[in-house]
Each structure stands twice: as structure tokens, then as C-alpha cells.
Enzyme design. Structure first.
Site, short mmCIF file in Angstrom:
data_model
loop_
_atom_site.label_atom_id
_atom_site.label_comp_id
_atom_site.label_asym_id
_atom_site.label_seq_id
_atom_site.Cartn_x
_atom_site.Cartn_y
_atom_site.Cartn_z
N THR A 25 34.65 28.54 44.20
CA THR A 25 34.27 27.24 44.86
C THR A 25 34.34 26.01 43.73
O THR A 25 33.61 26.02 42.90
CB THR A 25 32.73 27.48 45.20
OG1 THR A 25 32.71 28.40 46.28
CG2 THR A 25 32.07 26.09 45.83
N HIS A 178 35.06 37.25 53.72
CA HIS A 178 34.04 37.17 52.67
C HIS A 178 32.83 37.97 53.11
O HIS A 178 31.94 37.80 53.86
CB HIS A 178 33.64 35.75 52.36
CG HIS A 178 33.04 35.67 51.10
ND1 HIS A 178 32.51 36.98 50.44
CD2 HIS A 178 32.52 34.66 50.25
CE1 HIS A 178 31.79 36.41 49.18
NE2 HIS A 178 31.98 34.91 49.06
N ASN A 181 28.57 38.96 47.76
CA ASN A 181 27.90 37.99 46.97
C ASN A 181 26.88 37.50 47.96
O ASN A 181 26.25 36.43 47.76
CB ASN A 181 29.01 36.78 46.59
CG ASN A 181 29.74 37.39 45.60
OD1 ASN A 181 29.44 38.46 45.25
ND2 ASN A 181 30.85 36.29 45.17
N TYR A 183 26.17 36.69 51.16
CA TYR A 183 26.45 36.09 52.31
C TYR A 183 26.22 36.70 53.51
O TYR A 183 26.12 37.88 53.41
CB TYR A 183 27.66 35.15 52.36
CG TYR A 183 27.66 34.19 51.02
CD1 TYR A 183 27.00 33.02 50.94
CD2 TYR A 183 28.59 34.43 49.59
CE1 TYR A 183 27.03 32.22 49.74
CE2 TYR A 183 28.51 33.71 48.75
CZ TYR A 183 27.84 32.48 48.69
OH TYR A 183 27.76 31.60 47.70
N ASN A 238 22.84 35.85 44.92
CA ASN A 238 22.13 35.27 46.20
C ASN A 238 21.04 36.36 46.52
O ASN A 238 20.90 36.50 47.72
CB ASN A 238 23.25 34.90 47.03
CG ASN A 238 24.09 33.68 46.75
OD1 ASN A 238 23.57 32.51 46.21
ND2 ASN A 238 25.19 33.94 47.06
#
Length: 370
Positions: A25, A178, A181, A183, A238
Site C-alpha cells: 500500500t 486478499h 491481515n 480484513y 489489524n
């Protein structure tokens, strides 16, 4: 015995070598539109066997950070077409990472200032990147999410399907879903963020159901041979947590195996930190995870990731631990990383102050060996 620099085929995607550029990112896409500098940035790194783009939102609801790209509006697709054309002109291969952040967002980034969505209404102990009142970037606490209703889930699955088709139409060689992580997909998988009592919560089989729905939709749309997935079995990124990750992710890869995926991309340990980090009562066994995938019929390329250097990467490939290795931050500062690894040349040091946001400096101006 294969080496880091031998060619490889991932499904329908031929790779010139086994050095993969990991998703990074960079927050340089205002209005979620990839810019001309984005095309230059990726073209500079086209010698990678495969480029996985920065995480890219499948919908406005899936957006969680300021100035990250999207894949749901015409201007965004035009921007990505410039990127794919530039990479292909340099002989590279590129896939886009499909992203829904779930609860890792802020009301200021959501449609109509609404709350972010999640499997359960549990706020993440994490931060996201927004613009303040003066337009400056800043990291702030994520907002309190609301739990998704059961009848909303098919719409999000459809967003993944549409994004996968848009990616192919924009010239990508494939997609990476994805599911890592912390999400949205990972939030459904982990017991720490999924407290649902319906068909998408509780048992391992139920918590993996949303991932299966998404993967089937994407594979049905563009084919398994152009579809990959990213997993992070034990990372705490996260606020992701599960006390029994081994049986959970063994079930996940066994369910993925029949889909004929191009690749499985696994973050080992804590993202951006210790590869030996684990959750639960025992160290996570990545060899057993790969073996379970293979035993269930999985034939996709197995990519490992997390702070590998050349020596570790070569050992992983030579031993059969992995088929390819993904490198993250080294690609930020070294557009010609493949050549530097091959020639054992020194690496440029990255400038962390330019990682998130900004312009060309720290993005497209790192020197090559030439």
C-alpha cells in the site's frame, strides 16, 4: 533442483522467475484512481516474476484508507489499464489484489459516512489512514462497525465477482483475493472477530463459508488458473486473532484445493515482523499446511512471504518449502531487485517517511544499478 531465478508457470500465468513483488500500500491514488506515476512505478519493477499490486477496493464500501485505488469505477479501470499496458510493455506479469477491508475503515471513508461493516459488531484495536480537515494524511482509530445482515452477503460476493471481471477487462493477468491481515474475509475466518450464530459463524466450516463463496464466484467468473489467494494464518495485523489457527487454515486450504488456483500466497508469522510468531498453543506448521493442500489435490504455486532475504528464499525453494518467494519493502527501494539478488549487489535502503502518500519522491526515483 529449482532456483530463485528459474521460470515457473502459475496456472495460466508464465513467470520469468520466482521472485514475486508483494502487495504494498502506497496511498498515491487520489479519488481511488491510479495515476500515471503508478504505471511508471510498476513498470520499473516489471522484472519480477509476478507483481501483485497494492490492495485494491472492490467497492466504495470496501475502502478503508485514503488514496488507495479502487476497481469499481470507469476512471479507476482506465488508470489500471495504463498500469497493465506499461508492465506488459516491459515483459512483466501483474495481478491485482482484490480487497474489502471490512471493519478496518473509518466513517469518513464510507458511503454517506456510514459505519464500516464486519462479520460482528466488534471494533478493531487498529488504525487507518484518512485526510484531516486540512487535507493532510493522518492515522486514526478505526470506527465502530456494524454486523452484516445475512442477506447482504450475496451482494458483497457479487462485488468480488464484478471486480474480478473488471480486472481482466483492464488487462491484468489475474487476481489475488486478499483473505489475510485482518480484513473482511479474514475477519470471517477468525474466532476473535466472528461471533455470528448463523451459517457464517461458530464452527470452522461456517467461518470459512464466506471465503468459499467469494472464491467460487471469482473462479466461476475468470477461471481458477487466473485466481490466487493470500492467507495469513497467525498474523495479529489489524487485531486478527484465533486460538486454533492450524485446524482452521488446514480446512481452508483443503477447500481451496479443488478450485484449480494459480497460486496460494502465505504470510508466515506476523506481517512485517517475526516469521516464527504464532497464535494458539503450538507453533504453526507451514509444511503441514502445504502438505494438506497438496494432499487435497491443490496444484497451485505455493508462494511464501515475510522478511525473506536471498539466502532464505533460495533455501525455501531448494527444499520444496515454497515454489516462489514474495518480497515487499525491498521492492520499494529497489526497482531492479531481481537483478540485484541475482548479482548479489547491495540494496538501496528504503525511506519509511515516503511509504504512505506523497508524490514521486520515494516512489519512482529510487536508482537502479545502471
Amino acid at each position: 533442483m529449482p532456483t530463485l531465478f528459474d521460470p515457473l508457470t502459475a496456472g495460466a500465468i508464465p513467470l520469468a522467475n520466482r521472485v514475486v513483488m508483494a502487495p504494498l500500500t502506497r496511498n498515491r491514488s487520489p479519488q481511488a484512481i491510479p495515476q500515471p506515476r503508478t504505471a511508471l512505478y510498476y513498470a520499473q519493477r516489471a522484472s519480477a516474476g509476478l507483481i501483485v499490486t497494492e490492495a485494491t477496493a472492490i467497492s466504495h464500501q470496501g475502502q478503508g484508507y485514503a488514496d488507495v485505488p479502487g476497481l469499481y469505477a470507469p476512471d479507476q479501470l482506465d488508470g489500471w489499464r495504463r498500469v497493465t499496458d506499461a508492465v506488459h510493455a516491459e515483459g512483466g506479469r501483474i495481478v491485482v489484489q482484490l480487497w474489502h477491508v471490512g471493519r478496518i475503515s473509518h466513517t469518513s471513508l464510507q458511503p454517506g459516512g456510514q459505519a464500516p461493516v464486519a462479520p460482528s459488531a466488534i471494533r478493531a484495536a487498529s488504525k487507518t489512514f484518512i485526510h484531516d480537515a486540512a487535507g493532510r494524511g493522518e492515522f486514526v482509530d478505526t470506527s465502530m462497525p456494524r454486523a452484516l445482515e445475512l442477506d447482504e452477503l450475496p451482494g458483497i460476493v457479487a462485488d468480488y465477482r464484478r471486480a474480478a471481471r473488471a480486472a481482466i477487462d483492464a488487462g491484468f493477468d489475474g487476481v489475488e483475493v486478499h483473505a489475510a491481515n485482518g480484513y473482511l474475509i479474514d475477519q470471517f475466518l477468525r474466532a476473535g472477530s466472528n461471533r455470528r450464530t448463523d451459517a457464517y459463524g461458530g464452527s470452522v466450516e461456517n467461518r470459512a463459508r464466506f471465503l468459499e463463496d467469494v472464491m467460487r464466484a471469482v473462479v466461476d467468473e475468470i477461471g481458477g488458473d487466473r485466481t490466487g489467494i493470500r492467507l495469513s494464518p497467525v498474523t495479529p495485523a489489524n487485531d486478527a486473532h484465533d486460538d486454533a489457527p492450524q485446524p482452521l487454515f488446514t480446512h481452508v486450504v483443503e477447500r481451496l484445493a479443488p478450485l484449480g488456483l494459480a497460486f496460494v500466497h502465505v504470510i508466515e508469522g506476523a506481517t512485517g515482523a517475526d516469521r516464527s510468531y504464532s497464535q494458539g498453543d503450538a507453533p504453526f506448521d507451514y509444511a503441514a499446511l502445504k502438505a494438506a493442500y497438496t494432499a487435497a489435490g491443490g496444484r497451485g504455486v505455493w508462494i511464501v512471504n515475510n522478511d525473506y532475504d536471498k539466502k532464505d528464499a533460495e533455501a525455501a525453494i531448494a527444499s520444496g518449502h515454497a515454489d516462489a518467494v514474495a518480497f515487499g519493502r525491498p521492492f520499494i527501494a529497489n526497482p531492479d531487485l531481481v537483478r540485484r539478488l541475482r548479482e548479489e549487489a547491495p540494496l538501496n535502503a528504503p525511506d519509511p517517511s515516503t511509504f504512505y502518500g506523497g508524490g514521486d519522491h520515494g516512489y519512482t526515483d529510487y536508482p537502479t544499478l545502471d
